[in-house]
Design an enzyme around this catalytic site. Structure first.
Site, mmCIF file in Angstrom:
data_model
loop_
_atom_site.group_PDB
_atom_site.id
_atom_site.type_symbol
_atom_site.label_atom_id
_atom_site.label_comp_id
_atom_site.label_asym_id
_atom_site.label_seq_id
_atom_site.Cartn_x
_atom_site.Cartn_y
_atom_site.Cartn_z
ATOM 1 N N HIS A 97 0.855 -1.195 0.000
ATOM 2 C CA HIS A 97 0.000 0.000 0.000
ATOM 3 C C HIS A 97 0.893 1.249 0.000
ATOM 4 O O HIS A 97 1.952 1.256 0.639
ATOM 5 C CB HIS A 97 -0.916 -0.011 1.231
ATOM 6 C CG HIS A 97 -2.012 1.008 1.139
ATOM 7 N ND1 HIS A 97 -1.780 2.335 1.373
ATOM 8 C CD2 HIS A 97 -3.318 0.896 0.812
ATOM 9 C CE1 HIS A 97 -2.921 3.003 1.189
ATOM 10 N NE2 HIS A 97 -3.866 2.158 0.854
ATOM 11 N N GLU A 146 -3.825 1.776 -7.342
ATOM 12 C CA GLU A 146 -4.221 2.824 -6.405
ATOM 13 C C GLU A 146 -3.328 4.059 -6.563
ATOM 14 O O GLU A 146 -2.334 4.195 -5.839
ATOM 15 C CB GLU A 146 -4.077 2.318 -4.971
ATOM 16 C CG GLU A 146 -4.967 1.144 -4.629
ATOM 17 C CD GLU A 146 -5.359 1.192 -3.163
ATOM 18 O OE1 GLU A 146 -6.533 0.976 -2.878
ATOM 19 O OE2 GLU A 146 -4.492 1.473 -2.313
HETATM 20 P P1 PGA Z 1 -9.810 5.652 0.123
HETATM 21 O O1 PGA Z 1 -8.489 4.806 0.322
HETATM 22 O O2 PGA Z 1 -10.909 4.709 -0.315
HETATM 23 O O3 PGA Z 1 -10.077 6.252 1.467
HETATM 24 O O4 PGA Z 1 -9.525 6.670 -0.917
HETATM 25 C C1 PGA Z 1 -8.119 3.807 -0.581
HETATM 26 C C2 PGA Z 1 -6.941 3.075 -0.045
HETATM 27 O O5 PGA Z 1 -6.151 3.640 0.722
HETATM 28 O O6 PGA Z 1 -6.753 1.899 -0.353
#
Ligand code: PGA
Length: 221
Positions: A97, A146
């Protein structure tokens, strides 16, 4: 991975107490029975054992995942949680992440090691990439795209750009593609409707409140 699609991952990050996690499972559990896809719930480590017991006892249709995993084997690594310590609790682990990369300086080699350790204990990595150039270890079969600008900002990536990246990744080999970053009940369908997108990863913005998460599931019916 053979679980039904769409796949919807809830990443709670460092939020909620056990009481709140338990309420989350009660509320999401009610609708999970009729959800045609797969829900993967990722609370903090201390709640995995109790969540596993509750899911089993109440036959809740939710899989468990961790938010990270150690790159090391069990041993003298204070503060770490090794794959073999949670392999009977989780089916999945989020790895790479952007918050781990930024705040804990996790580099490509560290993430490769984590994927290896997870796989060695039959934990399926959900490997996060931030852009097309992010290194993806060979053993990875679930990729979550992401982009950092979309996380927690209310400013998601466009479905078209997600599709373009998803197509390129799929052209390289069989894999499951998730999108994460400001996913909401209003926009979730626009992502999942794209051909290469198999599901979404929902972070703190809309996963902490079980009603908001349920609204995302409802939008995918
Ligand atoms: P969010 O975060 O849905 O709050 O934008 C996504 C993530 O960190 O995986």
């Amino acid at each position: 991975m053979n679980n039904p699609k769409p796949i919807v991952v809830a990443n709670l990050k460092a939020n909620l107490t056990w009481e709140e996690v338990s309420t989350w499972l009660d509320k999401v559990g009610q609708v999970s029975k009729n959800f045609k896809g797969t829900i993967i719930f990722c609370p903090s480590y201390p709640f995995l054992q109790a969540a596993r017991e509750k899911i089993g006892k109440e036959s809740i249709n939710v899989h468990l995942g961790s938010q990270d995993i150690s790159r090391f084997e069990q041993g003298a690594f204070t503060g770490e949680v090794a794959a073999n310590q949670i392999s009977d609790l989780v089916d999945y682990a989020i790895i790479g992440h952007s918050e781990r990369r930024q705040n804990f300086k996790e580099d490509d080699q560290t993430l490769k090691d984590k994927v290896e350790k997870a796989k060695s204990k039959s934990i399926e990595p959900i490997f996060c990439i931030q852009n097309e150039k992010t290194m993806i270890p060979d053993q990875v079969s679930i990729i979550a795209y992401e982009p950092v600008f979309a996380i927690g900002t209310g400013n998601p990536e466009t479905p078209e750009n997600i599709e373009s990246i998803g197509q390129k990744l799929k052209a390289k080999g069989q894999c499951t593609i998730l999108y994460g970053g400001s996913v909401s009940q209003e926009n979730v369908k626009s992502f999942v409707d794209k051909q290469s997108v198999d599901g979404v990863l929902v972070g703190a913005t809309n996963s902490l409140d079980p009603q908001k998460f349920v609204a995302i599931l409802d939008a995918l019916k």
